[in-house]
Design an enzyme around this catalytic site. Structure first.
Site, PDB file in Angstrom:
ATOM      1  N   TRP A   1      84.256 100.546  38.224  1.00 22.57           N
ATOM      2  CA  TRP A   1      83.968 101.979  38.347  1.00 22.57           C
ATOM      3  C   TRP A   1      85.275 102.738  38.144  1.00 22.57           C
ATOM      4  O   TRP A   1      86.317 102.345  38.676  1.00 22.57           O
ATOM      5  CB  TRP A   1      83.385 102.344  39.718  1.00 22.57           C
ATOM      6  CG  TRP A   1      83.336 103.835  39.855  1.00 22.57           C
ATOM      7  CD1 TRP A   1      82.471 104.674  39.224  1.00 22.57           C
ATOM      8  CD2 TRP A   1      84.253 104.672  40.601  1.00 22.57           C
ATOM      9  NE1 TRP A   1      82.786 105.987  39.519  1.00 22.57           N
ATOM     10  CE2 TRP A   1      83.870 106.014  40.351  1.00 22.57           C
ATOM     11  CE3 TRP A   1      85.343 104.419  41.429  1.00 22.57           C
ATOM     12  CZ2 TRP A   1      84.543 107.095  40.920  1.00 22.57           C
ATOM     13  CZ3 TRP A   1      86.019 105.488  41.986  1.00 22.57           C
ATOM     14  CH2 TRP A   1      85.609 106.809  41.742  1.00 22.57           C
TER      15      TRP A   1
ATOM     16  N   GLU B   1      79.654 100.693  36.576  1.00 25.39           N
ATOM     17  CA  GLU B   1      78.968 101.633  37.475  1.00 25.39           C
ATOM     18  C   GLU B   1      79.031 103.067  36.953  1.00 25.39           C
ATOM     19  O   GLU B   1      80.106 103.645  36.794  1.00 25.39           O
ATOM     20  CB  GLU B   1      79.611 101.560  38.865  1.00 25.39           C
ATOM     21  CG  GLU B   1      78.947 102.476  39.887  1.00 25.39           C
ATOM     22  CD  GLU B   1      79.567 102.344  41.271  1.00 25.39           C
ATOM     23  OE1 GLU B   1      80.467 101.505  41.453  1.00 25.39           O
ATOM     24  OE2 GLU B   1      79.149 103.098  42.171  1.00 25.39           O
TER      25      GLU B   1
ATOM     26  N   LYS C   1      78.144 107.277  36.857  1.00 28.10           N
ATOM     27  CA  LYS C   1      78.240 108.374  37.821  1.00 28.10           C
ATOM     28  C   LYS C   1      78.002 109.704  37.123  1.00 28.10           C
ATOM     29  O   LYS C   1      78.276 109.852  35.936  1.00 28.10           O
ATOM     30  CB  LYS C   1      79.632 108.344  38.463  1.00 28.10           C
ATOM     31  CG  LYS C   1      79.798 109.276  39.642  1.00 28.10           C
ATOM     32  CD  LYS C   1      81.018 108.899  40.469  1.00 28.10           C
ATOM     33  CE  LYS C   1      81.173 109.878  41.625  1.00 28.10           C
ATOM     34  NZ  LYS C   1      82.174 109.451  42.591  1.00 28.10           N
TER      35      LYS C   1
ATOM     36  N   ASP D   1      74.328 103.335  41.557  1.00 25.76           N
ATOM     37  CA  ASP D   1      74.694 103.786  42.904  1.00 25.76           C
ATOM     38  C   ASP D   1      73.744 104.921  43.284  1.00 25.76           C
ATOM     39  O   ASP D   1      73.574 105.877  42.514  1.00 25.76           O
ATOM     40  CB  ASP D   1      76.160 104.259  42.894  1.00 25.76           C
ATOM     41  CG  ASP D   1      76.656 104.673  44.270  1.00 25.76           C
ATOM     42  OD1 ASP D   1      75.976 105.484  44.928  1.00 25.76           O
ATOM     43  OD2 ASP D   1      77.740 104.213  44.686  1.00 25.76           O
TER      44      ASP D   1
ATOM     45  N   HIS E   1      74.817 108.604  42.737  1.00 20.36           N
ATOM     46  CA  HIS E   1      75.457 109.004  41.487  1.00 20.36           C
ATOM     47  C   HIS E   1      74.543 109.723  40.509  1.00 20.36           C
ATOM     48  O   HIS E   1      74.756 109.689  39.304  1.00 20.36           O
ATOM     49  CB  HIS E   1      76.082 107.780  40.817  1.00 20.36           C
ATOM     50  CG  HIS E   1      77.292 107.283  41.538  1.00 20.36           C
ATOM     51  ND1 HIS E   1      78.159 106.360  41.031  1.00 20.36           N
ATOM     52  CD2 HIS E   1      77.804 107.618  42.761  1.00 20.36           C
ATOM     53  CE1 HIS E   1      79.135 106.124  41.887  1.00 20.36           C
ATOM     54  NE2 HIS E   1      78.931 106.871  42.953  1.00 20.36           N
TER      55      HIS E   1
ATOM     56  N   HIS F   1      74.406  99.785  44.271  1.00 19.28           N
ATOM     57  CA  HIS F   1      75.228 100.300  45.358  1.00 19.28           C
ATOM     58  C   HIS F   1      74.307 101.154  46.204  1.00 19.28           C
ATOM     59  O   HIS F   1      74.024 102.301  45.856  1.00 19.28           O
ATOM     60  CB  HIS F   1      76.400 101.127  44.823  1.00 19.28           C
ATOM     61  CG  HIS F   1      77.612 100.306  44.539  1.00 19.28           C
ATOM     62  ND1 HIS F   1      78.836 100.846  44.254  1.00 19.28           N
ATOM     63  CD2 HIS F   1      77.778  98.949  44.548  1.00 19.28           C
ATOM     64  CE1 HIS F   1      79.706  99.861  44.067  1.00 19.28           C
ATOM     65  NE2 HIS F   1      79.096  98.724  44.235  1.00 19.28           N
TER      66      HIS F   1
ATOM     67  N   ASP G   1      77.168 113.278  46.577  1.00 16.21           N
ATOM     68  CA  ASP G   1      77.484 111.851  46.713  1.00 16.21           C
ATOM     69  C   ASP G   1      78.320 111.634  47.979  1.00 16.21           C
ATOM     70  O   ASP G   1      79.482 111.264  47.919  1.00 16.21           O
ATOM     71  CB  ASP G   1      78.261 111.425  45.451  1.00 16.21           C
ATOM     72  CG  ASP G   1      78.602 109.946  45.445  1.00 16.21           C
ATOM     73  OD1 ASP G   1      77.883 109.174  46.100  1.00 16.21           O
ATOM     74  OD2 ASP G   1      79.593 109.574  44.792  1.00 16.21           O
TER      75      ASP G   1
ATOM     76  N   ASP H   1      78.086 109.528  50.502  1.00 16.62           N
ATOM     77  CA  ASP H   1      78.305 108.174  51.024  1.00 16.62           C
ATOM     78  C   ASP H   1      78.086 108.061  52.524  1.00 16.62           C
ATOM     79  O   ASP H   1      78.909 107.501  53.245  1.00 16.62           O
ATOM     80  CB  ASP H   1      79.705 107.676  50.633  1.00 16.62           C
ATOM     81  CG  ASP H   1      79.802 107.356  49.142  1.00 16.62           C
ATOM     82  OD1 ASP H   1      79.210 106.364  48.730  1.00 16.62           O
ATOM     83  OD2 ASP H   1      80.446 108.134  48.408  1.00 16.62           O
TER      84      ASP H   1
ATOM     85  N   ASP I   1      77.337 100.684  49.680  1.00 20.95           N
ATOM     86  CA  ASP I   1      78.524 101.480  49.347  1.00 20.95           C
ATOM     87  C   ASP I   1      78.484 102.817  50.085  1.00 20.95           C
ATOM     88  O   ASP I   1      77.764 103.724  49.697  1.00 20.95           O
ATOM     89  CB  ASP I   1      78.602 101.718  47.829  1.00 20.95           C
ATOM     90  CG  ASP I   1      79.861 102.493  47.448  1.00 20.95           C
ATOM     91  OD1 ASP I   1      80.782 102.587  48.283  1.00 20.95           O
ATOM     92  OD2 ASP I   1      79.923 103.000  46.312  1.00 20.95           O
TER      93      ASP I   1
HETATM   94  C1  RNT Z   1      82.540 105.863  43.640  1.00 22.10           C
HETATM   95  C2  RNT Z   1      81.769 104.616  43.464  1.00 22.10           C
HETATM   96  C3  RNT Z   1      82.491 103.351  43.823  1.00 22.10           C
HETATM   97  C4  RNT Z   1      83.287 103.463  45.107  1.00 22.10           C
HETATM   98  C5  RNT Z   1      83.882 102.164  45.567  1.00 22.10           C
HETATM   99  C6  RNT Z   1      84.890 102.352  46.632  1.00 22.10           C
HETATM  100  O1  RNT Z   1      81.798 106.987  43.441  1.00 22.10           O
HETATM  101  O2  RNT Z   1      80.575 104.693  44.176  1.00 22.10           O
HETATM  102  O3  RNT Z   1      81.587 102.308  43.870  1.00 22.10           O
HETATM  103  O4  RNT Z   1      82.517 103.986  46.138  1.00 22.10           O
HETATM  104  O5  RNT Z   1      84.371 101.473  44.493  1.00 22.10           O
HETATM  105 ZN    ZN Z   2      79.397 102.891  44.229  1.00 23.40          ZN
END
Ligand code: RNT
Ligand code: ZN
Length: 423
Positions: free
Chosen positions: A190, A231, A233, A264, A267, A291, A299, A301, A331
């Site tokens: 990523w 990955e 986004k 993810d 994302h 993720h 986003d 998290d 994640d």
């Molecule tokens: C970032 C991505 C990625 C990170 C990690 C820490 O937007 O989601 O996966 O969260 O690599």
């Molecule tokens: Zn991620």
């Protein structure tokens, strides 16, 4: 006497649940067995707010953010491993740990374009001893060479080649993990590359990213040891208008180059769900990395909880046996609550969602759907929510010798008192 009574009662509760599911044609014992086989990749970076150990004092950059300052974060590999062990002791089953390259355990001063398997040897020893697998990630952020906001797609050849070298080395470390632990490591790339404001050239950075990925992947590695994933986004903090590695870019790249796409949950647009993408992605790629995260308005998290989207994700994976081709990773990074608890909540929620999927009378629902009986389909979905799946999860925990119900929280509190609060 009292204890005996409680045990008998627990057994009765499970037996009652078992019968109720059996009436729907569902075997709860088999569901418990299936859940016991699912490995979830637990992300190490929840333990220290994504800081890592290679570059002391380096702040988190790359358009991602861990907010909060709850005391007790891990400051070195030994502390992080102790915290992970504590979390795993409260979660049934054997899982994987997802490492970032910056979690190297070494006293050497080594930069990211010089890391080698030996810098991660203590993680491998530990993983063997714990019986867990390892996954891996290049860290293309939180580094002076990512400060321009561009890494693999940088127009600066020195910067671009630095990150290419980093990612090349990461794949080799992934292969080393896979070989040593006899289970495939997923190495996930990523990058944060993108623009805050409207770009004049969207194409050139994507072409450079393609070239970098081609260079990184040009070395053939043992596919039974390492799986490459990319990955996608939509936006990050400071890259609101344009992200080079968009979903279309990486899905196209993954299909063309026979690697895995990583989806993810945070994302995409706020009303766009990855549960709806899994079946499509796996039609055109062999394997998939997830993720699992919880975006709130952006986003953000947040810690994964048992919400509707988590359930949809689990249902999609279980119904068509897509779990066998999907690598489920978590994640998120919440620094405002106890970090060990954050892991346990997310992992146990993921398991609960999967268990509920294993307990679904899918064929009955699909028959109703095929016959156009959407009334039955909707009615049964609602009834299933209130079925006694919790009793089955308790039974799973019991069998796995991990705390049942909220009893795990007492153990985290004790650990906080004995260990975390002293850091
Ligand atoms: C970032 C991505 C990625 C990170 C990690 C820490 O937007 O989601 O996966 O969260 O690599
Ligand atoms: Zn991620």
């Amino acid at each position: 006497m009292l204890l005996k009574g409680v045990i008998t009662m627990k057994k009765e509760i499970y037996q009652d649940a078992k019968q109720r599911y059996a009436a729907l044609g569902v075997d709860t014992d088999r569901a418990i067995e299936s859940l016991g086989k699912v490995k979830i990749s637990m992300h190490c970076w929840q333990g220290d707010d994504v800081l890592g150990f290679l570059f002391a004092g380096q702040e988190l950059t790359g358009g991602i953010q861990a907010t909060g300052n709850y005391p007790g974060k891990a400051r070195n590999a030994a502390e992080l491993r102790a915290d992970i062990e504590k979390a795993f002791s409260l979660i049934g089953g054997k899982h994987k740990v997802n490492l970032h390259s910056t979690y190297a355990d070494t006293t050497e001063k080594v930069d990211l374009d010089a890391i080698e398997p030996r810098h991660y040897a203590s993680w491998v020893d530990w993983a063997k001893q714990q019986g867990v697998g390892l996954d891996f990630n290049p860290t293309c952020f939180s580094h002076p060479k990512s400060e321009s906001g561009f890494t693999l797609s940088s127009a600066d050849e020195g910067i671009r080649s630095f990150w290419v070298e980093h990612c090349r080395r990461c794949r080799k470390i992934g292969e080393y993990f896979g070989r040593e632990l006899s289970q495939k490591c997923v190495t996930n790339i990523w990058i944060p590359d993108g623009y805050k404001d409207i770009p004049a050239d969207r194409l050139a950075p994507r072409k450079r990213l393609e070239r970098s990925l081609d260079e990184i992947l040009s070395e053939k590695l043992d596919e039974s040891c390492n799986l490459d994933a990319v990955e996608s986004k939509l936006f990050g903090i400071g890259s609101e208008s344009y992200v080079v590695g968009s979903n279309e870019f990486y899905l196209g790249y993954a299909v063309k180059n026979h690697i895995a796409i990583a989806l993810d949950a945070g994302h995409f647009h706020p009303t766009e769900y990855i549960s709806n993408k899994i079946s499509s992605a796996l039609m055109f790629t062999d394997e998939l990395l997830l993720h699992v995260s919880r975006p709130i308005r952006w986003d953000s998290d947040h810690v994964v909880i048992l919400d509707d989207e988590l359930q949809e994700i689990a249902d999609e994976l279980v119904r068509d046996d897509l779990l066998s081709r999907t690598h489920v990773g978590l994640d998120y990074f919440d620094a405002s609550i106890n970090r060990v608890a954050a892991w346990v909540i997310g992992m146990r929620s993921m398991q609960k969602a999967l268990l509920r999927s294993f307990l679904e009378p899918t064929e009955m629902l699909r028959r109703a759907e095929r016959e156009g009986d959407y009334t039955t389909r909707l009615a049964m979905f609602e009834e299933l929510k209130a079925m006694p799946w919790q009793a089955v999860y308790d039974q799973f925990c019991e069998q796995q010798s991990v705390p049942v119900g909220s009893a795990w929280l007492q153990e985290v509190r004790q650990y906080e008192k004995d260990v975390l609060s002293k850091r």
